[in-house]
Design a protein around this motif. Structure first.
Motif, PDB file in Angstrom:
ATOM      1  N   ALA A 115       9.262  57.598  65.394  1.00 56.89           N
ATOM      2  CA  ALA A 115      10.385  58.520  65.595  1.00 56.89           C
ATOM      3  C   ALA A 115      11.697  57.753  65.725  1.00 56.89           C
ATOM      4  O   ALA A 115      11.777  56.762  66.454  1.00 56.89           O
ATOM      5  CB  ALA A 115      10.149  59.383  66.822  1.00 56.89           C
ATOM      6  N   GLY A 116      12.698  58.194  64.970  1.00 56.18           N
ATOM      7  CA  GLY A 116      13.998  57.548  64.965  1.00 56.18           C
ATOM      8  C   GLY A 116      14.162  56.499  63.881  1.00 56.18           C
ATOM      9  O   GLY A 116      15.264  56.009  63.661  1.00 56.18           O
ATOM     10  N   CYS A 117      13.082  56.172  63.177  1.00 52.64           N
ATOM     11  CA  CYS A 117      13.157  55.182  62.098  1.00 52.64           C
ATOM     12  C   CYS A 117      13.533  55.855  60.783  1.00 52.64           C
ATOM     13  O   CYS A 117      13.269  57.038  60.575  1.00 52.64           O
ATOM     14  CB  CYS A 117      11.812  54.469  61.927  1.00 52.64           C
ATOM     15  N   SER A 118      14.119  55.052  59.893  1.00 52.43           N
ATOM     16  CA  SER A 118      14.477  55.539  58.565  1.00 52.43           C
ATOM     17  C   SER A 118      14.132  54.473  57.538  1.00 52.43           C
ATOM     18  O   SER A 118      13.992  53.299  57.871  1.00 52.43           O
ATOM     19  CB  SER A 118      15.963  55.875  58.503  1.00 52.43           C
ATOM     20  N   ALA A 119      13.995  54.909  56.290  1.00 49.10           N
ATOM     21  CA  ALA A 119      13.696  53.981  55.205  1.00 49.10           C
ATOM     22  C   ALA A 119      14.160  54.572  53.883  1.00 49.10           C
ATOM     23  O   ALA A 119      14.163  55.788  53.707  1.00 49.10           O
ATOM     24  CB  ALA A 119      12.194  53.694  55.144  1.00 49.10           C
ATOM     25  N   ALA A 120      14.542  53.696  52.978  1.00 51.09           N
ATOM     26  CA  ALA A 120      14.842  54.082  51.605  1.00 51.09           C
ATOM     27  C   ALA A 120      13.702  53.539  50.755  1.00 51.09           C
ATOM     28  O   ALA A 120      13.326  52.375  50.890  1.00 51.09           O
ATOM     29  CB  ALA A 120      16.170  53.475  51.164  1.00 51.09           C
ATOM     30  N   THR A 121      13.132  54.381  49.901  1.00 50.92           N
ATOM     31  CA  THR A 121      11.988  53.960  49.107  1.00 50.92           C
ATOM     32  C   THR A 121      11.921  54.746  47.800  1.00 50.92           C
ATOM     33  O   THR A 121      12.772  55.593  47.525  1.00 50.92           O
ATOM     34  CB  THR A 121      10.674  54.119  49.916  1.00 50.92           C
ATOM     35  N   ILE A 122      10.900  54.459  47.029  1.00 52.07           N
ATOM     36  CA  ILE A 122      10.620  55.166  45.778  1.00 52.07           C
ATOM     37  C   ILE A 122       9.263  55.850  45.949  1.00 52.07           C
ATOM     38  O   ILE A 122       8.297  55.222  46.385  1.00 52.07           O
ATOM     39  CB  ILE A 122      10.539  54.176  44.585  1.00 52.07           C
ATOM     40  N   ILE A 123       9.200  57.123  45.599  1.00 45.98           N
ATOM     41  CA  ILE A 123       7.933  57.857  45.602  1.00 45.98           C
ATOM     42  C   ILE A 123       7.844  58.601  44.282  1.00 45.98           C
ATOM     43  O   ILE A 123       8.745  59.373  43.943  1.00 45.98           O
ATOM     44  CB  ILE A 123       7.837  58.843  46.785  1.00 45.98           C
ATOM     45  N   ASP A 124       6.777  58.353  43.547  1.00 45.21           N
ATOM     46  CA  ASP A 124       6.574  58.969  42.239  1.00 45.21           C
ATOM     47  C   ASP A 124       7.830  58.830  41.372  1.00 45.21           C
ATOM     48  O   ASP A 124       8.283  59.785  40.754  1.00 45.21           O
ATOM     49  CB  ASP A 124       6.149  60.431  42.381  1.00 45.21           C
ATOM     50  N   HIS A 125       8.410  57.642  41.350  1.00 45.55           N
ATOM     51  CA  HIS A 125       9.590  57.285  40.551  1.00 45.55           C
ATOM     52  C   HIS A 125      10.880  57.957  41.016  1.00 45.55           C
ATOM     53  O   HIS A 125      11.859  57.998  40.276  1.00 45.55           O
ATOM     54  CB  HIS A 125       9.356  57.575  39.068  1.00 45.55           C
ATOM     55  N   VAL A 126      10.892  58.481  42.232  1.00 36.87           N
ATOM     56  CA  VAL A 126      12.070  59.177  42.753  1.00 36.87           C
ATOM     57  C   VAL A 126      12.615  58.409  43.957  1.00 36.87           C
ATOM     58  O   VAL A 126      11.862  58.008  44.849  1.00 36.87           O
ATOM     59  CB  VAL A 126      11.729  60.631  43.167  1.00 36.87           C
ATOM     60  N   ASN A 127      13.932  58.213  43.994  1.00 32.20           N
ATOM     61  CA  ASN A 127      14.614  57.619  45.141  1.00 32.20           C
ATOM     62  C   ASN A 127      14.518  58.588  46.322  1.00 32.20           C
ATOM     63  O   ASN A 127      15.008  59.711  46.224  1.00 32.20           O
ATOM     64  CB  ASN A 127      16.092  57.457  44.791  1.00 32.20           C
ATOM     65  N   VAL A 128      13.915  58.178  47.414  1.00 30.45           N
ATOM     66  CA  VAL A 128      13.730  59.050  48.566  1.00 30.45           C
ATOM     67  C   VAL A 128      14.204  58.325  49.818  1.00 30.45           C
ATOM     68  O   VAL A 128      13.968  57.125  49.977  1.00 30.45           O
ATOM     69  CB  VAL A 128      12.241  59.449  48.724  1.00 30.45           C
ATOM     70  N   ARG A 129      14.879  59.050  50.688  1.00 30.57           N
ATOM     71  CA  ARG A 129      15.269  58.535  52.000  1.00 30.57           C
ATOM     72  C   ARG A 129      14.406  59.242  53.030  1.00 30.57           C
ATOM     73  O   ARG A 129      14.302  60.479  53.016  1.00 30.57           O
ATOM     74  CB  ARG A 129      16.748  58.815  52.295  1.00 30.57           C
ATOM     75  N   LEU A 130      13.770  58.478  53.904  1.00 26.42           N
ATOM     76  CA  LEU A 130      12.863  59.035  54.899  1.00 26.42           C
ATOM     77  C   LEU A 130      13.448  58.874  56.294  1.00 26.42           C
ATOM     78  O   LEU A 130      14.039  57.840  56.614  1.00 26.42           O
ATOM     79  CB  LEU A 130      11.506  58.321  54.843  1.00 26.42           C
ATOM     80  N   HIS A 131      13.238  59.883  57.125  1.00 32.04           N
ATOM     81  CA  HIS A 131      13.656  59.836  58.525  1.00 32.04           C
ATOM     82  C   HIS A 131      12.540  60.437  59.371  1.00 32.04           C
ATOM     83  O   HIS A 131      12.216  61.618  59.233  1.00 32.04           O
ATOM     84  CB  HIS A 131      14.954  60.620  58.735  1.00 32.04           C
ATOM     85  N   VAL A 132      11.934  59.615  60.233  1.00 30.76           N
ATOM     86  CA  VAL A 132      10.856  60.086  61.094  1.00 30.76           C
ATOM     87  C   VAL A 132      11.466  60.886  62.234  1.00 30.76           C
ATOM     88  O   VAL A 132      12.240  60.357  63.035  1.00 30.76           O
ATOM     89  CB  VAL A 132      10.001  58.924  61.644  1.00 30.76           C
ATOM     90  N   VAL A 133      11.115  62.162  62.290  1.00 31.44           N
ATOM     91  CA  VAL A 133      11.653  63.070  63.294  1.00 31.44           C
ATOM     92  C   VAL A 133      10.824  63.005  64.573  1.00 31.44           C
ATOM     93  O   VAL A 133      11.360  63.033  65.679  1.00 31.44           O
ATOM     94  CB  VAL A 133      11.681  64.513  62.737  1.00 31.44           C
ATOM     95  N   SER A 134       9.502  62.923  64.416  1.00 32.42           N
ATOM     96  CA  SER A 134       8.578  62.866  65.556  1.00 32.42           C
ATOM     97  C   SER A 134       7.253  62.290  65.065  1.00 32.42           C
ATOM     98  O   SER A 134       7.105  62.002  63.874  1.00 32.42           O
ATOM     99  CB  SER A 134       8.358  64.276  66.123  1.00 32.42           C
ATOM    100  N   ASP A 135       6.297  62.168  65.967  1.00 25.85           N
ATOM    101  CA  ASP A 135       4.975  61.685  65.565  1.00 25.85           C
ATOM    102  C   ASP A 135       4.349  62.566  64.493  1.00 25.85           C
ATOM    103  O   ASP A 135       3.548  62.099  63.692  1.00 25.85           O
ATOM    104  CB  ASP A 135       4.031  61.622  66.773  1.00 25.85           C
ATOM    105  N   ASP A 136       4.718  63.835  64.482  1.00 32.20           N
ATOM    106  CA  ASP A 136       4.107  64.801  63.576  1.00 32.20           C
ATOM    107  C   ASP A 136       5.011  65.263  62.442  1.00 32.20           C
ATOM    108  O   ASP A 136       4.644  66.189  61.715  1.00 32.20           O
ATOM    109  CB  ASP A 136       3.633  66.029  64.364  1.00 32.20           C
ATOM    110  N   ALA A 137       6.173  64.655  62.261  1.00 31.41           N
ATOM    111  CA  ALA A 137       7.072  65.143  61.206  1.00 31.41           C
ATOM    112  C   ALA A 137       8.002  64.055  60.692  1.00 31.41           C
ATOM    113  O   ALA A 137       8.455  63.194  61.447  1.00 31.41           O
ATOM    114  CB  ALA A 137       7.900  66.318  61.722  1.00 31.41           C
ATOM    115  N   CYS A 138       8.284  64.146  59.394  1.00 32.59           N
ATOM    116  CA  CYS A 138       9.209  63.231  58.734  1.00 32.59           C
ATOM    117  C   CYS A 138      10.038  64.041  57.748  1.00 32.59           C
ATOM    118  O   CYS A 138       9.495  64.888  57.020  1.00 32.59           O
ATOM    119  CB  CYS A 138       8.415  62.157  57.987  1.00 32.59           C
ATOM    120  N   ASP A 139      11.343  63.807  57.737  1.00 27.74           N
ATOM    121  CA  ASP A 139      12.213  64.443  56.755  1.00 27.74           C
ATOM    122  C   ASP A 139      12.382  63.493  55.579  1.00 27.74           C
ATOM    123  O   ASP A 139      12.588  62.290  55.758  1.00 27.74           O
ATOM    124  CB  ASP A 139      13.587  64.757  57.344  1.00 27.74           C
ATOM    125  N   ALA A 140      12.280  64.065  54.386  1.00 29.72           N
ATOM    126  CA  ALA A 140      12.516  63.311  53.153  1.00 29.72           C
ATOM    127  C   ALA A 140      13.767  63.890  52.500  1.00 29.72           C
ATOM    128  O   ALA A 140      13.852  65.104  52.291  1.00 29.72           O
ATOM    129  CB  ALA A 140      11.321  63.431  52.229  1.00 29.72           C
TER     130      ALA A 140
END
Length: 161
Positions: A115-140
Motif C-alpha cells: 500500500a502506497g507504492c507505485s510503479a510504471a510498467t508494461i502489461i500486454d504491450h501497454v504502458n501502465v502505471r500502478l498504484h497499490v491502494v491497499s492489500d486488496d486493491a491496486c489502481d491501474a
C-alpha cells in the motif's frame, strides 16, 4: 480459482505534475504549501484532498485539489490536465497481484510492492502505471486508447487464474 474484480471507478480529474528545473526549490515550496513532502520515487503521498503518485524522477500523477500547485511549481515545471487520456481501473480481491503478472514484466507479487507504492510498467504491450491502494486493491492507470483492449485481456486472463 483466484478471485479478482476489475472495475472502472467514475472519472475524476487527473493531472501530471512535472518539475523541469530547480527540484529542491519546488520541493521546499511544496512542503511549505501542502504540509507534506513530495513522495519519493515509487511512492504516493497526500491526504483525502490531494494525492500525488510518483512514477518517474520528476513526474507525479495528481488526484484532488490542485489549486495551490501552480504557485508551487512557478516557472520550474508544469501542471497538465490528463483526465481525458487516462482510464483508472481498480483491480481488487485476493487475485489482483496474480492478474498483474499475466502479460506483465513487473513483479507485482513482491511483498515490498505494498500500500502506497507505485510503479510504471508494461502489461500486454501497454504502458501502465500502478498504484497499490491497499492489500486488496491496486489502481491501474491506462492510456484511454488501449483501455478497452487491456480490460478485455484482463477479463479473459482472470478466468484462468
Amino acid at each position: 480459482m483466484t478471485e479478482v474484480t476489475i472495475t472502472t471507478p467514475p472519472a475524476a480529474p487527473l493531472h501530471v505534475f512535472e518539475i523541469w528545473g530547480n527540484p529542491a526549490a519546488v520541493a521546499k515550496r511544496f512542503k511549505a504549501a501542502m504540509g507534506f513532502a513530495l513522495p519519493a520515487t515509487g511512492q504516493s503521498g497526500g491526504s483525502d484532498a490531494l494525492r500525488l503518485i510518483r512514477f518517474e524522477p520528476t513526474v507525479w500523477l495528481v488526484e484532488g485539489d490542485i489549486s495551490a500547485l501552480g504557485d508551487v511549481l512557478a516557472e520550474d515545471g508544469a501542471l497538465t490536465a490528463t483526465s481525458g487520456g487516462i482510464v483508472r481501473m481498480r483491480l481488487s480481491g485476493a487475485g489482483w497481484r496474480t492478474l498483474l503478472m499475466e502479460g506483465g514484466v513487473f513483479d507485482a507479487e513482491s511483498p515490498t510492492f505494498a500500500a502506497g507504492c507505485s510503479a510504471a510498467t508494461i502489461i500486454d504491450h501497454v504502458n501502465v502505471r500502478l498504484h497499490v491502494v491497499s492489500d486488496d486493491a491496486c489502481d491501474a492507470y491506462v492510456p484511454l486508447s488501449f483501455s478497452a483492449g487491456l480490460l478485455h485481456f484482463w477479463k479473459e486472463a482472470a478466468l484462468s487464474l
